[in-house]
Design an enzyme around this catalytic site. Structure first.
Site, PDB file in Angstrom:
ATOM      1  N   LYS A 120      18.692  13.041   6.574  1.00 47.27           N
ATOM      2  CA  LYS A 120      19.674  11.958   6.459  1.00 47.27           C
ATOM      3  C   LYS A 120      19.274  10.760   7.320  1.00 47.27           C
ATOM      4  O   LYS A 120      19.302   9.618   6.869  1.00 47.27           O
ATOM      5  CB  LYS A 120      21.060  12.460   6.865  1.00 47.27           C
ATOM      6  CG  LYS A 120      22.183  11.489   6.577  1.00 47.27           C
ATOM      7  CD  LYS A 120      23.514  12.004   7.103  1.00 47.27           C
ATOM      8  CE  LYS A 120      23.914  13.307   6.464  1.00 47.27           C
ATOM      9  NZ  LYS A 120      25.213  13.802   6.956  1.00 47.27           N
ATOM     10  N   GLU A 150      12.135  18.369  13.536  1.00 50.99           N
ATOM     11  CA  GLU A 150      11.483  19.477  12.834  1.00 50.99           C
ATOM     12  C   GLU A 150      11.000  19.050  11.458  1.00 50.99           C
ATOM     13  O   GLU A 150       9.893  19.391  11.024  1.00 50.99           O
ATOM     14  CB  GLU A 150      12.457  20.666  12.697  1.00 50.99           C
ATOM     15  CG  GLU A 150      12.900  21.278  14.001  1.00 50.99           C
ATOM     16  CD  GLU A 150      14.213  20.716  14.504  1.00 50.99           C
ATOM     17  OE1 GLU A 150      14.909  21.445  15.232  1.00 50.99           O
ATOM     18  OE2 GLU A 150      14.549  19.559  14.162  1.00 50.99           O
ATOM     19  N   GLY A 157      25.519  18.469   6.519  1.00 51.83           N
ATOM     20  CA  GLY A 157      24.405  19.219   5.970  1.00 51.83           C
ATOM     21  C   GLY A 157      24.804  20.528   5.326  1.00 51.83           C
ATOM     22  O   GLY A 157      24.350  20.862   4.223  1.00 51.83           O
ATOM     23  N   ARG A 158      25.684  21.296   5.981  1.00 54.03           N
ATOM     24  CA  ARG A 158      26.070  22.605   5.451  1.00 54.03           C
ATOM     25  C   ARG A 158      26.973  22.485   4.227  1.00 54.03           C
ATOM     26  O   ARG A 158      27.238  23.477   3.553  1.00 54.03           O
ATOM     27  CB  ARG A 158      26.737  23.420   6.545  1.00 54.03           C
ATOM     28  CG  ARG A 158      27.981  22.753   7.164  1.00 54.03           C
ATOM     29  CD  ARG A 158      28.364  23.444   8.462  1.00 54.03           C
ATOM     30  NE  ARG A 158      29.478  22.793   9.152  1.00 54.03           N
ATOM     31  CZ  ARG A 158      29.359  21.744   9.944  1.00 54.03           C
ATOM     32  NH1 ARG A 158      28.186  21.168  10.105  1.00 54.03           N
ATOM     33  NH2 ARG A 158      30.412  21.238  10.560  1.00 54.03           N
ATOM     34  N   GLU A 181      28.979  27.253  12.034  1.00 52.03           N
ATOM     35  CA  GLU A 181      28.760  25.887  12.512  1.00 52.03           C
ATOM     36  C   GLU A 181      30.022  25.052  12.351  1.00 52.03           C
ATOM     37  O   GLU A 181      30.236  24.090  13.099  1.00 52.03           O
ATOM     38  CB  GLU A 181      27.596  25.244  11.752  1.00 52.03           C
ATOM     39  CG  GLU A 181      27.053  23.989  12.418  1.00 52.03           C
ATOM     40  CD  GLU A 181      25.738  23.518  11.823  1.00 52.03           C
ATOM     41  OE1 GLU A 181      24.674  23.894  12.349  1.00 52.03           O
ATOM     42  OE2 GLU A 181      25.778  22.776  10.819  1.00 52.03           O
ATOM     43  N   HIS A 230      21.821  51.128   3.495  1.00 51.43           N
ATOM     44  CA  HIS A 230      20.811  51.945   4.158  1.00 51.43           C
ATOM     45  C   HIS A 230      20.388  51.335   5.492  1.00 51.43           C
ATOM     46  O   HIS A 230      19.341  51.692   6.032  1.00 51.43           O
ATOM     47  CB  HIS A 230      19.602  52.115   3.238  1.00 51.43           C
ATOM     48  CG  HIS A 230      19.926  52.874   1.988  1.00 51.43           C
ATOM     49  ND1 HIS A 230      19.856  54.251   1.916  1.00 51.43           N
ATOM     50  CD2 HIS A 230      20.365  52.458   0.778  1.00 51.43           C
ATOM     51  CE1 HIS A 230      20.223  54.650   0.699  1.00 51.43           C
ATOM     52  NE2 HIS A 230      20.532  53.572  -0.002  1.00 51.43           N
ATOM     53  N   LYS A 262      18.648  20.436  21.240  1.00 50.13           N
ATOM     54  CA  LYS A 262      17.729  19.394  20.761  1.00 50.13           C
ATOM     55  C   LYS A 262      17.377  18.422  21.884  1.00 50.13           C
ATOM     56  O   LYS A 262      16.221  18.027  22.062  1.00 50.13           O
ATOM     57  CB  LYS A 262      18.370  18.616  19.601  1.00 50.13           C
ATOM     58  CG  LYS A 262      18.509  19.398  18.304  1.00 50.13           C
ATOM     59  CD  LYS A 262      19.101  18.490  17.235  1.00 50.13           C
ATOM     60  CE  LYS A 262      19.251  19.194  15.911  1.00 50.13           C
ATOM     61  NZ  LYS A 262      19.804  18.301  14.867  1.00 50.13           N
TER      62      LYS A 262
END
Length: 527
Positions: A213, A219, A270-271, A357, A388, A503
């Site tokens: 954005k 990253e 973002g999410r 978040e 399992h 960050k």
């Protein structure tokens, strides 16, 4: 007039706190009324799905009190205010507009001198036109060849949601002649991630989507440079192999280094961005614009249901309120998401970010400490794999963990085999049914090691098949569930300051200007 107040100030909240442990789900599902309960405690969702909460620890009295809480805390009214462009994200003083990317609910919202409804619709059209040009061969690489693969570069919400949605629809698209391009994803700043993905690509036939954005995410830009280096080494021109999904004010916008740029804005977190260009570009390239539109339509159907003030007809609101009862009254600290569909293998990871978040907060919307617990820990894996591994703790551990099963009558490929008189899909569904009852009712045994206490509550979202429309409804259901729970707790579900401190400190480490414990730990790892 909307009143934003902590729930422990409300009479319905105080009434709810007195209703702890009053329902035995084992009794409810083994009694004479079990069949009626299973049929009645079921709500239609968008995308031809249904939400069944018969195996939850609720009864008419609890549901009535939850309804009173929804009314007193004005949950639907707050959702309407969000849709109409009120500043709901108080931390960043922003509107919250992700529902506007897929539906016609609420009024037209003006921001930055732009009609946001028209803006989002236009971006979907621009993405569709670009995808169609790629698929038709109107847009070709340097050698005049068609592109065959798309690779998304992003982190957090720019990766988890789109990746989960792609994997959810990949087999369906192949079966329904809608599969256009393979998709791959690079997210981790760990160079092994990018190298592992890129080395498996034919770079000359790949379009990379850089999602940021701000255009400054460390990253993502690190991975961009990493990928550009591979593109150069392959003898290709990066400007023929990269597009951007970014804001119109970022350095990635209107940049000749990219084939095209598609835009999002600060009103979509973002999410919550899978139905924006963040998910739209990769899904439209992979499956075609028609499939992406069906995905949006399913989300819009569920958004509309979330406006119903009758909680028995509002699946996201009902799910949210039962979750409040489990977290704040029953005091369960976590929730497991258990999709019995391999296509949803990364869906729990997306929901983990979406929920934790959003609602991992300890202060209210006004920055004041709150005196009750908020968001649960979310985890999960597809069944039957989970059976399992961690189901042992779920069945016989000391903590009770509420469960949310997701299942479908049919698989996506139509391919199956009959073994011992039943198909693999029937066996998969049989496991879902068995687990619901095993968790709820348990089993008595003279050997304590073989005894199951039961009393483990669960819900079930189910439908005929996982289609684009069903996936959109499923996504919207959880987004709106998280939103409603944030409203109950009077917290801001739409900022994420908790990810910022790390960050900032990472940049301090990289600058070399540090001392104390930060330097000491740095000396252990960075040579």
């Amino acid at each position: 007039m909307i009143n934003w107040s902590n729930s422990d100030k409300l009479s319905s909240w105080k009434k709810l706190m007195s209703l702890k442990g009053m329902v035995s789900v084992a009794d409810e599902l083994s009694g004479s009324n079990a069949v009626n309960r299973i049929n009645e405690y079921c709500i239609p969702m968008g995308g031809n799905l249904k939400f069944n909460y018969a195996a939850k620890q609720v009864n008419a009295q609890i549901l009535k009190t939850l309804s009173e809480l929804a009314e007193e805390q004005q949950l639907v009214e707050k959702y309407e205010a969000l849709l109409n462009g009120e500043v709901i994200n108080t931390g960043e003083k922003r509107m919250v507009l992700h529902q506007l990317t897929r539906g016609q609910l609420g009024n037209d919202v003006m921001a930055d001198g732009v009609n946001k409804r028209e803006f989002y619709i236009n971006e979907v059209k621009r993405i569709a036109d670009f995808a169609n040009d790629v698929h038709s061969g109107k847009l070709l690489n340097e050698k005049g060849e068609k592109y065959t693969t798309v690779c998304q570069i992003g982190i957090g919400g720019s990766d988890l949601g789109p990746r989960a949605m792609y994997l959810a629809l990949e087999n369906w698209a192949k079966k329904n002649d809608s599969f256009k391009m393979e998709a791959r994803f690079i997210s981790n700043v760990d160079p092994d991630d990018a190298a592992g993905v890129v080395k498996g690509l034919d770079i000359s036939k790949t379009i990379f989507i850089l999602v940021s954005k701000s255009g400054t995410t460390l990253e993502t830009l690190t991975n961009e440079s990493f990928v550009k280096d591979f593109i150069k080494k392959a003898g290709c021109d990066a400007s023929k192999h990269m597009i951007a999904v970014t804001s119109e004010t970022s350095p990635l916008a209107h940049n000749p280094d990219y084939m095209a740029a598609f835009y999002m804005d600060d009103y979509i977190g973002g999410r919550y961005s899978s139905t924006s260009g963040v998910g739209g570009a990769v899904l439209s390239l992979a499956f075609g614009p028609k499939v992406f539109q069906e995905f949006l339509d399913g989300a819009a159907e569920e958004d509309k249901l979330s406006l119903n003030k009758d909680i028995s007809k509002n699946p996201a609101l009902m799910d949210a309120l039962i979750g409040i009862y489990e977290r704040n009254v029953q005091e369960y600290p976590s929730t497991a998401i258990l999709p019995y569909s391999q296509a949803l293998s990364r869906f729990p990871a997306h929901l983990q970010q979406l929920d934790m978040e959003s609602n991992g907060k300890s202060v209210n919307r006004f920055g004041e400490p709150i005196d009750y617990v908020t968001g649960p820990v979310i985890f999960g894996e597809p069944g039957t794999n989970g059976q399992h591994s961690f189901y042992q703790l779920l069945h016989q551990g000391t903590d009770i963990v509420p469960l949310q099963f997701i299942a479908f009558e049919e698989n996506q490929t139509g391919e199956d085999v009959v073994i011992e008189d039943s198909t693999s899909q029937v066996k998969l569904c049989a496991n879902v049914v068995a687990q619901i009852i095993a968790f709820a009712c348990g089993k008595k045994d003279e050997n304590p090691n073989k005894a199951f206490a039961g009393g483990r509550p669960s819900s079930l979202i189910f439908g005929k098949q996982l289609t684009p429309k069903a996936l959109g409804a499923l996504l919207s259901h959880y987004e709106n569930k998280v939103m409603f729970q944030g409203f109950v707790w009077n917290i801001n579900s739409f900022d994420q300051e908790g990810v910022q401190l790390g960050k900032v400190l990472a940049k301090t480490v990289l600058s070399g200007k540090m001392d104390g414990a930060l330097k000491a730990f740095s000396d252990l790892l960075i040579k």
